[in-house]
Design an enzyme around this catalytic site. Structure first.
Site, mmCIF file in Angstrom:
data_model
loop_
_atom_site.group_PDB
_atom_site.id
_atom_site.type_symbol
_atom_site.label_atom_id
_atom_site.label_comp_id
_atom_site.label_asym_id
_atom_site.label_seq_id
_atom_site.Cartn_x
_atom_site.Cartn_y
_atom_site.Cartn_z
ATOM 1 N N LYS A 32 0.863 -1.193 0.000
ATOM 2 C CA LYS A 32 0.000 0.000 0.000
ATOM 3 C C LYS A 32 0.884 1.223 0.000
ATOM 4 C CE LYS A 32 -4.538 0.883 0.480
ATOM 5 N NZ LYS A 32 -5.647 -0.014 0.159
HETATM 6 N N1 GLU Z 1 -7.346 0.116 -3.000
HETATM 7 C C1 GLU Z 1 -8.122 -1.050 -3.244
HETATM 8 C C2 GLU Z 1 -8.179 -1.933 -2.016
HETATM 9 O O1 GLU Z 1 -8.045 -1.460 -0.904
HETATM 10 C C3 GLU Z 1 -7.697 -1.788 -4.503
HETATM 11 C C4 GLU Z 1 -6.257 -2.205 -4.571
HETATM 12 C C5 GLU Z 1 -5.862 -2.763 -5.931
HETATM 13 O O2 GLU Z 1 -6.671 -2.803 -6.835
HETATM 14 O O3 GLU Z 1 -4.693 -3.117 -6.048
HETATM 15 O O4 GLU Z 1 -8.438 -3.110 -2.094
#
Ligand code: GLU
Length: 424
Positions: free
Chosen positions: A114
């Site tokens: 993240k």
């Molecule tokens: N931000 C989204 C999540 O928390 C998607 C992450 C992604 O598609 O890699 O799952």
């Protein structure tokens, strides 16, 4: 063997503290793999970067940026990028760890990562937003890549920001690398169905949970916190299935209509007026009152730490669908389970987004693009299979869906860890 890290001081209900207690709860169900569980409590790699840009008025501003790769045992890192004034290392660590669990829960060949920038994007011009995005991408460019770590949208980031990220990374490597981010615009290697995928996954898991509870979606009352990409799409799908959206809360305020809010007018209203608060065909209520409103289904689809112990005591829903990451603190989780409220946890409930991100990444590599029906059918199948396996695990051990999701996911993660072995 201690899991205390010198660089964060989590509290019981802070995001990393919440995550650690979720791991503690699953350890008894991991059998011999428990030996490897400490690995879940330590991010593999955390990068903090300075993001300086020249503002439109000629001054220089510095922002703090992060990219955390929590675990890469099962594949490259995967997870979104968040732009928010409250972003900090501890939060990004927790969000990256939830990505590790989420990708394993739906069995995608990814680890968890993240990123984020501590910035209020609403205070930036479009030009400044582009500069922040590009400089940040260049700074984290040393650890991201189509085969190492693939960012995507999260809170306050979108397809345009992914296009700038893809372009910046591509310019730095000297070739167009569409697979370095997902959630891109369609003509830059994006996928049909990606924008609505997270909300769709919330609906699919919610529909199945409601069926198992014997809760008819026709006429069911739904309250939604957060009216961005996740909350608004989930609300539309529940309304299409015959449910009534009785309350919506966002950063601007809370609106209620027990007859059902008209989403065909509320969605464009929220977009054009910076929030739902000024919507006329509804009553405005105090934000705290949202948490004790009469409703059947509650969808927290905003930020972490929203369902506290106090709110868990008054909440009236029978079913909570976690569209957001980490919306429920551990003490509140216990209260909800004692009160018989079923919680479909974030790590499966909102996994639709990353699942279609995976489809996008696969399509980019094969340069062959699927139609939207194919995407939705595959998404539904993956989410339903994962949820059924989690449900069986919960029934077998008499544990919550959250602990069951962690059990299914952590077994996959730690099995990969064990089979790969320690290097050197
Ligand atoms: N931000 C989204 C999540 O928390 C998607 C992450 C992604 O598609 O890699 O799952």
């Amino acid at each position: 063997m201690s899991s205390e890290l010198s660089y964060v001081q989590p509290t019981a209900n802070s995001p990393w503290g919440t995550y650690l207690s979720q791991v503690d709860r699953v350890v008894p169900y991991l059998g011999g793999l428990a030996k490897w569980a400490e690995t879940l409590k330590r991010p593999k790699r955390a990068l903090i970067v300075d993001v300086p840009i020249e503002m439109d008025n000629g001054t220089i501003a510095h922002f703090e940026g992060y990219r955390v790769q929590h675990n890469l045992s099962r594949g490259p890192g995967k997870g979104g990028i968040r732009f928010h004034p409250d972003v900090n290392l501890e939060e990004v660590m927790a969000l990256s760890a939830w990505m590790t669990v989420k990708t394993a829960a739906v069995n995608l060949p990814y680890g968890g990562a993240k990123g984020g920038i501590r910035v209020d994007p609403k205070k930036l011009s479009l030009n400044e937003l582009e500069k922040v995005t590009r400089r940040y991408t260049s700074e984290i460019g040393i650890i991201i890549g189509p085969h190492t770590d693939i960012p995507a949208p999260d809170v306050n980031t979108n397809a345009q920001i992914m296009a700038w990220m893809m372009d910046t990374y591509s310019m730095n490597v000297g070739g167009t690398a569409t697979g370095v981010v997902t959630g891109k615009p369609l003509h830059l290697g994006g996928s049909l169905g990606r924008v609505k995928a997270t909300g769709r996954g919330v609906f699919v898991t919610g529909r199945e949970a409601a069926r198992r509870l014997g809760l008819d979606l026709r006429g069911a009352r739904v309250a939604v916190q957060g009216f961005g990409n996740v909350g608004s799409v989930a609300a539309e799908l529940f309304a299409e299935a015959g449910a009534r959206i009785v309350a919506v809360q966002d950063h601007s305020g809370t609106v209620v209509n027990q007859n059902g809010l008209d989403l065909a007018t509320l969605v464009p209203h929220a977009r054009d007026n910076n929030g739902v608060a000024s919507f006329k065909e509804a009553d405005r209520i105090d934000d705290e009152a949202f948490w004790s409103l009469p409703c059947d289904i509650l969808i927290p689809a905003a930020l972490e730490g929203q369902i506290t112990s106090e709110r868990a005591k008054t909440l009236q829903a029978k079913l909570v669908l976690e569209g957001a990451n980490g919306p429920t603190v551990p003490t509140a989780d216990d209260i909800l389970s004692e009160r018989g409220v079923l919680v479909v946890p974030d790590v499966i409930c909102n996994a639709g987004g990353v699942t279609v991100s995976y489809f996008e990444w696969v399509q980019d590599f094969s340069s062959f693009f699927w139609d939207e029906d194919e995407i939705n059918v595959r998404l539904d199948r993956i989410m339903m299979n994962a949820l059924n396996e989690i449900w069986d695990t919960a029934d077998k051990h008499k544990i919550t869906l959250r602990t069951a999701t962690f059990a299914v996911a952590c077994e996959r993660i730690l099995m990969a860890r064990k089979e790969r072995g320690l290097y050197p």
